[in-house]
Motif scaffolding. Structure first.
Motif, PDB file in Angstrom:
ATOM      1  N   PRO A  27       1.115  -1.273  -0.006  1.00 42.64           N
ATOM      2  CA  PRO A  27      -0.004  -0.211  -0.086  1.00 42.64           C
ATOM      3  C   PRO A  27       0.929   1.229  -0.029  1.00 42.64           C
ATOM      4  CG  PRO A  27       0.042  -0.786   2.389  1.00 42.64           C
ATOM      5  CD  PRO A  27       0.822  -1.930   1.342  1.00 42.64           C
ATOM      6  N   TRP A  28       0.225   2.387  -0.303  1.00 43.14           N
ATOM      7  CA  TRP A  28       0.848   3.745  -0.368  1.00 43.14           C
ATOM      8  C   TRP A  28       0.654   4.256   1.290  1.00 43.14           C
ATOM      9  CZ3 TRP A  28       3.124   2.684  -4.284  1.00 43.14           C
ATOM     10  CH2 TRP A  28       3.790   3.525  -4.892  1.00 43.14           C
ATOM     11  N   PRO A  29       1.550   4.988   1.916  1.00 43.82           N
ATOM     12  CA  PRO A  29       1.419   5.716   3.021  1.00 43.82           C
ATOM     13  C   PRO A  29       0.034   6.476   2.906  1.00 43.82           C
ATOM     14  CG  PRO A  29       3.706   5.855   2.463  1.00 43.82           C
ATOM     15  CD  PRO A  29       2.821   5.553   1.098  1.00 43.82           C
TER      16      PRO A  29
ATOM     17  N   VAL B 196       8.933  10.250  -1.246  1.00 46.97           N
ATOM     18  CA  VAL B 196       9.521   9.597  -2.557  1.00 46.97           C
ATOM     19  C   VAL B 196       9.762   8.009  -2.136  1.00 46.97           C
ATOM     20  CG1 VAL B 196      11.173  11.386  -2.996  1.00 46.97           C
ATOM     21  CG2 VAL B 196      11.890   9.964  -1.384  1.00 46.97           C
ATOM     22  N   SER B 197       9.175   7.437  -3.153  1.00 44.18           N
ATOM     23  CA  SER B 197       8.827   5.961  -2.926  1.00 44.18           C
ATOM     24  C   SER B 197       9.574   5.044  -4.209  1.00 44.18           C
ATOM     25  CB  SER B 197       7.274   5.513  -3.095  1.00 44.18           C
ATOM     26  OG  SER B 197       6.533   6.256  -2.227  1.00 44.18           O
ATOM     27  N   PHE B 198      10.212   4.047  -3.772  1.00 44.61           N
ATOM     28  CA  PHE B 198      11.049   3.324  -4.735  1.00 44.61           C
ATOM     29  C   PHE B 198      10.725   1.782  -4.635  1.00 44.61           C
ATOM     30  CE2 PHE B 198      13.571   6.768  -2.879  1.00 44.61           C
ATOM     31  CZ  PHE B 198      14.095   7.287  -3.602  1.00 44.61           C
ATOM     32  N   ILE B 199      10.629   1.229  -5.799  1.00 45.05           N
ATOM     33  CA  ILE B 199      10.361  -0.216  -5.830  1.00 45.05           C
ATOM     34  C   ILE B 199      11.170  -0.905  -6.733  1.00 45.05           C
ATOM     35  CG2 ILE B 199       8.747  -2.037  -6.219  1.00 45.05           C
ATOM     36  CD1 ILE B 199       6.502  -0.058  -5.727  1.00 45.05           C
ATOM     37  N   ALA B 200      12.240  -1.707  -6.251  1.00 43.04           N
ATOM     38  CA  ALA B 200      13.245  -2.382  -6.859  1.00 43.04           C
ATOM     39  C   ALA B 200      12.669  -3.895  -7.328  1.00 43.04           C
ATOM     40  CB  ALA B 200      14.437  -2.711  -6.298  1.00 43.04           C
ATOM     41  N   SER B 201      12.691  -4.050  -8.494  1.00 43.25           N
ATOM     42  CA  SER B 201      12.072  -5.398  -9.296  1.00 43.25           C
ATOM     43  C   SER B 201      13.218  -6.268  -9.738  1.00 43.25           C
ATOM     44  CB  SER B 201      11.037  -5.111 -10.354  1.00 43.25           C
ATOM     45  OG  SER B 201      10.518  -6.396 -10.801  1.00 43.25           O
ATOM     46  N   PRO B 202      13.488  -7.313  -9.380  1.00 44.03           N
ATOM     47  CA  PRO B 202      14.742  -8.402  -9.491  1.00 44.03           C
ATOM     48  C   PRO B 202      14.613  -8.727 -10.934  1.00 44.03           C
ATOM     49  CG  PRO B 202      13.352  -9.413  -8.112  1.00 44.03           C
ATOM     50  CD  PRO B 202      12.626  -7.916  -8.274  1.00 44.03           C
TER      51      PRO B 202
END
Length: 345
Positions: A124-126, A244-250
């Protein structure tokens, strides 16, 4: 073992705006996926024709179905072969003529895929910023980094490097000395906060690779970060919040798709491009140092690299959480062990 656990999570594979009716190849955990849209929505199929192994993403959509570029085999959205030209319209199609269909969904301006049955929803988002009209939310962009997803996320949860890697852009207001702070393990990750006298940075991490960094202005310092140094006629004020939001996708063991977002409750008169440029500059500075780390995969055994009890506290907890995932630990048992480790230092 970690890679096996990661198959049971949703990971972003592309920005929504980049996915069209034309098939394209995306990658997740080393697997190639043919991704496109049809009249019913998103389709994600294993990108390897069952006939001769050709990438289906190199084909085209014919009569609403994905046609292999080699021999023209047609695949429907379930991954089943529906027509083989060499057999003619009445030919009997072998029952094994099919490829795997992957789970796919669209959320937060991004397309997500899970390779196995998910054990958790898309994070979810904050405070539900994404659906709150009082917030301006935008997708900053996506980039490929030549490093592991774990290395990338550990970089963004670490603020001890700000005064060195991001000089003049997003420094800690009271200098590089790191004061004690507490890390709380949650059901799906961890939270912690750091007050540098101008900003309180509230971090929320959702396993395995989603990080929200919520910057709350607590003192009108005149601007020590690019999120305060904006082009608005009104100066930043106490209560302004920028996340600021970061998502790392392998995409693979040593390659990562980085997706970045930004939300704010202020400076609506400032063009989004200003904040996109600031985020992009900071990420590029991070990319240079993170891609230089050796090894590219994040060591989960704390003995493999040297740690500082306070400055590296969040990183240590994060590594243990990933180690628990790799070991198959879950729920309160994992949380208890990590909390005990953090308390013991």
């Amino acid at each position: 073992m970690l890679e096996k656990a990661l198959r049971n999570y949703w990971h972003p594979v592309a920005l929504s705006t980049d996915v069209t009716a034309e098939p394209q190849q995306v990658r997740l955990l080393g697997e190639k996926i043919a991704l496109y849209r049809d009249d019913e929505g998103l389709v994600a199929l294993a990108d390897r024709c069952v006939h001769r192994g050709v990438a289906l993403s190199g084909g085209c959509i014919r009569d609403g179905q994905l046609m292999c570029p080699y021999h023209g085999w047609h695949y429907d959205r379930t991954g089943k072969v529906s027509f083989i030209p060499a057999l003619g319209p009445d030919g009997a199609i072998p029952s094994q003529a099919r490829v795997q269909r992957h789970r796919v969904q669209e959320k937060y301006g991004t397309v997500w895929v899970a390779l196995e049955e998910p054990v958790a929803d898309v994070p979810p988002w904050p405070d539900d910023d994404w659906d709150d009209p009082d917030w301006q939310v935008l997708v900053v962009g996506s980039w490929l980094w030549q490093t592991s997803a774990g290395r990338m996320v550990e970089n963004v949860i670490d603020f001890a490097h700000f005064n060195f890697v991001h000089t003049g852009i997003t420094e800690l207001a009271d200098g590089p000395f790191i004061k004690p702070y507490d890390v709380t393990v949650t059901d799906d990750g961890m939270t912690y906060a750091y007050n540098d006298s101008a900003l309180v940075r509230e971090y929320t991490l959702h396993l395995p690779f989603t990080l929200h960094d919520r910057k709350v202005v607590v003192a009108a310092s005149g601007g020590v970060t690019w999120t305060e140094q904006n082009e608005s006629e009104s100066e930043s004020k106490i209560g302004d919040v920028t996340t600021v939001s970061f998502i790392a996708s392998p995409t693979d063991r040593a390659e990562t798709l980085v997706v970045a977002y930004l939300s704010r409750n202020h400076s609506f008169d400032v063009p989004d491009e200003y904040f996109i440029a600031g985020s992009s500059e900071v990420l590029e500075q991070d990319r240079v140092v993170v891609e230089a780390q050796d090894p590219p995969e994040l060591p989960l055994d704390l003995r493999e690299e040297l740690h500082l009890k306070v400055a590296d506290g969040a990183s240590m907890v994060y590594r243990r959480l990933l180690a628990d995932l790799a070991a198959g630990a879950a729920g309160s048992g994992a949380a208890t062990r990590v909390a005990a480790m953090a308390a013991a230092g």
